[in-house]
Motif scaffolding. Structure first.
Motif, PDB file in Angstrom:
ATOM      1  N   PHE A   1     -19.491  32.260  -4.500  1.00  0.00           N
ATOM      2  CA  PHE A   1     -20.250  31.105  -4.030  1.00  0.00           C
ATOM      3  C   PHE A   1     -19.370  30.236  -3.131  1.00  0.00           C
ATOM      4  O   PHE A   1     -18.788  29.251  -3.581  1.00  0.00           O
ATOM      5  N   ASP A   2     -19.267  30.574  -1.875  1.00  0.00           N
ATOM      6  CA  ASP A   2     -18.477  29.785  -0.937  1.00  0.00           C
ATOM      7  C   ASP A   2     -19.340  28.709  -0.288  1.00  0.00           C
ATOM      8  O   ASP A   2     -19.480  28.644   0.936  1.00  0.00           O
ATOM      9  N   ILE A   3     -19.945  27.879  -1.113  1.00  0.00           N
ATOM     10  CA  ILE A   3     -20.763  26.794  -0.583  1.00  0.00           C
ATOM     11  C   ILE A   3     -19.874  25.598  -0.297  1.00  0.00           C
ATOM     12  O   ILE A   3     -18.805  25.433  -0.885  1.00  0.00           O
ATOM     13  N   ASN A   4     -20.307  24.761   0.613  1.00  0.00           N
ATOM     14  CA  ASN A   4     -19.479  23.672   1.108  1.00  0.00           C
ATOM     15  C   ASN A   4     -19.569  22.458   0.181  1.00  0.00           C
ATOM     16  O   ASN A   4     -20.229  21.458   0.488  1.00  0.00           O
ATOM     17  N   ILE A   5     -18.911  22.558  -0.966  1.00  0.00           N
ATOM     18  CA  ILE A   5     -18.840  21.433  -1.898  1.00  0.00           C
ATOM     19  C   ILE A   5     -17.398  21.267  -2.348  1.00  0.00           C
ATOM     20  O   ILE A   5     -16.586  22.178  -2.235  1.00  0.00           O
TER      21      ILE A   5
ATOM     22  N   LEU B   1     -11.331  20.385 -10.543  1.00  0.00           N
ATOM     23  CA  LEU B   1     -11.892  21.733 -10.663  1.00  0.00           C
ATOM     24  C   LEU B   1     -11.121  22.592 -11.653  1.00  0.00           C
ATOM     25  O   LEU B   1     -11.702  23.461 -12.307  1.00  0.00           O
ATOM     26  N   ARG B   2      -9.816  22.346 -11.792  1.00  0.00           N
ATOM     27  CA  ARG B   2      -9.002  23.186 -12.678  1.00  0.00           C
ATOM     28  C   ARG B   2      -9.523  23.175 -14.107  1.00  0.00           C
ATOM     29  O   ARG B   2      -9.433  24.188 -14.813  1.00  0.00           O
ATOM     30  N   TRP B   3     -10.095  22.048 -14.548  1.00  0.00           N
ATOM     31  CA  TRP B   3     -10.604  21.975 -15.919  1.00  0.00           C
ATOM     32  C   TRP B   3     -11.912  22.743 -16.070  1.00  0.00           C
ATOM     33  O   TRP B   3     -12.190  23.300 -17.137  1.00  0.00           O
ATOM     34  N   TYR B   4     -12.704  22.808 -15.017  1.00  0.00           N
ATOM     35  CA  TYR B   4     -13.912  23.632 -15.051  1.00  0.00           C
ATOM     36  C   TYR B   4     -13.542  25.120 -15.055  1.00  0.00           C
ATOM     37  O   TYR B   4     -14.201  25.932 -15.708  1.00  0.00           O
ATOM     38  N   ILE B   5     -12.476  25.456 -14.332  1.00  0.00           N
ATOM     39  CA  ILE B   5     -12.015  26.845 -14.311  1.00  0.00           C
ATOM     40  C   ILE B   5     -11.536  27.274 -15.698  1.00  0.00           C
ATOM     41  O   ILE B   5     -11.875  28.367 -16.187  1.00  0.00           O
ATOM     42  N   ILE B   6     -10.774  26.414 -16.362  1.00  0.00           N
ATOM     43  CA  ILE B   6     -10.284  26.802 -17.692  1.00  0.00           C
ATOM     44  C   ILE B   6     -11.436  26.822 -18.692  1.00  0.00           C
ATOM     45  O   ILE B   6     -11.414  27.590 -19.672  1.00  0.00           O
TER      46      ILE B   6
ATOM     47  N   ALA C   1      -5.583  28.682  -4.018  1.00  0.00           N
ATOM     48  CA  ALA C   1      -5.398  28.686  -2.561  1.00  0.00           C
ATOM     49  C   ALA C   1      -6.624  29.187  -1.817  1.00  0.00           C
ATOM     50  O   ALA C   1      -6.817  28.879  -0.634  1.00  0.00           O
ATOM     51  N   LYS C   2      -7.498  29.941  -2.492  1.00  0.00           N
ATOM     52  CA  LYS C   2      -8.660  30.547  -1.845  1.00  0.00           C
ATOM     53  C   LYS C   2      -9.980  29.902  -2.256  1.00  0.00           C
ATOM     54  O   LYS C   2     -11.035  30.321  -1.787  1.00  0.00           O
ATOM     55  N   HIS C   3      -9.926  28.911  -3.141  1.00  0.00           N
ATOM     56  CA  HIS C   3     -11.177  28.349  -3.673  1.00  0.00           C
ATOM     57  C   HIS C   3     -11.663  27.212  -2.796  1.00  0.00           C
ATOM     58  O   HIS C   3     -10.996  26.176  -2.666  1.00  0.00           O
ATOM     59  N   SER C   4     -12.843  27.390  -2.205  1.00  0.00           N
ATOM     60  CA  SER C   4     -13.385  26.397  -1.279  1.00  0.00           C
ATOM     61  C   SER C   4     -13.838  25.117  -1.979  1.00  0.00           C
ATOM     62  O   SER C   4     -14.031  24.091  -1.328  1.00  0.00           O
ATOM     63  N   TRP C   5     -14.028  25.152  -3.300  1.00  0.00           N
ATOM     64  CA  TRP C   5     -14.464  23.965  -4.029  1.00  0.00           C
ATOM     65  C   TRP C   5     -13.306  23.011  -4.340  1.00  0.00           C
ATOM     66  O   TRP C   5     -13.525  21.882  -4.765  1.00  0.00           O
TER      67      TRP C   5
END
Length: 452
Positions: free
Chosen positions: A13-17, A22-27, A209-213
């Protein structure tokens, strides 16, 4: 339509947001993965009485089925970790999650205990990826001072998954009982949950490094809070070189000594409370989950302790971790008193302290893999040390099973109380502070304070 769908599957999902923190949502996503992992793993134990009746096998064959999982899990941890380091966390964890879910769903079609043992072995080979994957995600997404908290949060998913399994599996068995597919649907549903997680993971997860969010501010905070000497290189993990390092053996020995406590709580505590403390089954159901609840709190306690020691006492990352492990080891002494108490509720309270202490120090020592090794080696190191941990658990279980009828449980609880103290000594003696870490410590404090 199809080209767009394919692009979505490949790129996510490479949407423009932009998502703050974000790190806490990833974990949280990683934690969901460990929940699903343990949900699948626990499904057979809940359905076992009905499965044994349907397929006509005994407790003896069931023990072989369980052993097939444990042996394969022990062997597969370093292999799974190496594969994840080689092909990347996004694709690697996706493949393993799909595989363990399919093996779980295939339990519905087992024709006997032999085929069931084969499927459990397959689950052991694939589910072994969960902890190495979770620790690699923590290493990629978190600065050193928060890494232990992140590791504790995803590791807490193991207990949550085990607690969710009984109601979900029983619900499926009762709902589809009239159709004659109760146990079959239990495996299909829990496996299906895993498939949904795998797809969600693949669509959402990417490295920082690659996460657009990810905001640039948070990316700077993550990168500036990480050890520069642990940046991943382009080479594959060198297992021979890892095995030559004293830091690896310090972690492996500490985990070998720590894991018997978790195996005892998981597999022997109910039997002990029944046979020695003569606690009624109803009361075991009411109180025996308390050590695992305490363990959930222990998962994050070690991370917060280490963060406190780094920020307030200005310890290096390694010394903060070792101090946190030592505190957990001292708390583990409480479980030794189970050998002399007569009140079952006092015994449960002491085992709850033990559960908290074990998960505190266990999460800390797993996190050390990311503190001492490069990012492209973390999953491999966690897997190798994890095999040592499971060998320790299996060895202790075999000795306990052979001798408990002769010498009782007392010596085993006393042993558990001192194993981690020995492990703490091993960490202080064997682990070597990276040469560049002490210098980088002061620089990292200044950089992270300026970034946030």
């Amino acid at each position: 339509m199809w080209p767009d769908l394919f692009k979505l599957m490949v790129e996510g999902f490479d949407i423009n947001i932009k998502v703050k923190n974000l790190r806490w949502y990833i974990i949280a996503l990683v934690c969901l993965g460990t929940i699903v992992n343990y949900l699948s793993r626990s499904s057979l134990s809940i359905a076992a009485p009905q499965v044994m009746s349907d397929l006509n096998f005994t407790e003896k064959e069931y023990s072989w089925i369980v052993s097939a999982f444990q042996i394969c899990y022990t062997i597969a941890q370093p292999i799974a970790g190496y594969i994840i380091d080689m092909i990347g966390l996004k694709v690697g964890f996706f493949i393993f999650a799909i595989a363990w879910s399919l093996f779980n769903m295939a339990h519905a079609f087992a024709g006997g205990w032999v085929s069931l043992a084969f499927l459990r072995g397959g689950m052991g080979l694939t589910e072994a990826a969960a902890i190495p994957a979770g620790m690699k995600a923590s290493a990629e997404w978190f600065p050193a001072k928060e890494r232990g908290i992140a590791g504790g949060l995803f590791n807490a998913g193991t207990s949550v998954g085990a607690m969710l399994a009984p109601p979900l599996v029983v619900w499926a068995m009762l709902t589809f009982e009239n159709s004659g597919l109760g146990t079959e649907m239990a495996f299909i549903i829990t496996g299906g949950v895993g498939i949904l997680f795998a797809i969600t993971w693949y669509l959402i997860y990417r490295s920082p490094a690659k996460h657009s969010w990810l905001t640039k501010k948070e990316l700077d905070y993550i990168e500036q809070g990480q050890e520069k000497h642990l940046v991943a290189n382009d080479g594959k993990p060198a297992i021979k070189e890892i095995l030559k390092q004293r830091n690896f053996w310090g972690l492996a020995i500490a985990r070998f000594l720590a894991d018997p406590a978790w195996g005892t709580l998981s597999f022997w505590m109910p039997l002990y409370l029944t046979s020695v403390m003569h606690l009624p089954l109803k009361e075991i159901a009411m109180f025996a989950w308390l050590p695992f609840l305490a363990a959930d709190f222990g998962c994050v306690a070690g991370g917060f302790m280490a963060k406190f020691f780094m920020e307030k006492l200005h310890m290096t990352t390694l010394n903060a971790r070792r101090t946190s492990f030592t505190i957990g080891a001292i708390l583990m002494l409480a479980i030794g008193f189970v050998s002399i108490v007569k009140d079952p509720y006092v015994a449960i309270a002491l085992m709850s302290v033990g559960g908290f202490a074990h998960q505190t120090l266990s999460t800390v020592v797993i996190t050390m893999s990311a503190d001492l090794f490069k990012k492209n080696e973390v999953a491999t190191v966690v897997g190798l040390a994890g095999s040592a941990a499971w060998i320790g658990q299996l060895s202790f279980t075999l000795v306990l099973g052979a001798l408990v009828a002769i010498i009782g449980y007392g010596p085993f609880f006393i042993s558990l109380s001192i194993f981690d103290v020995i492990g703490a000594v091993v960490l202080w003696v064997l682990l070597k502070e990276p040469a560049s870490q002490t210098v980088a410590h002061c620089q990292m404090k200044k950089a992270t304070a300026a970034a946030y």
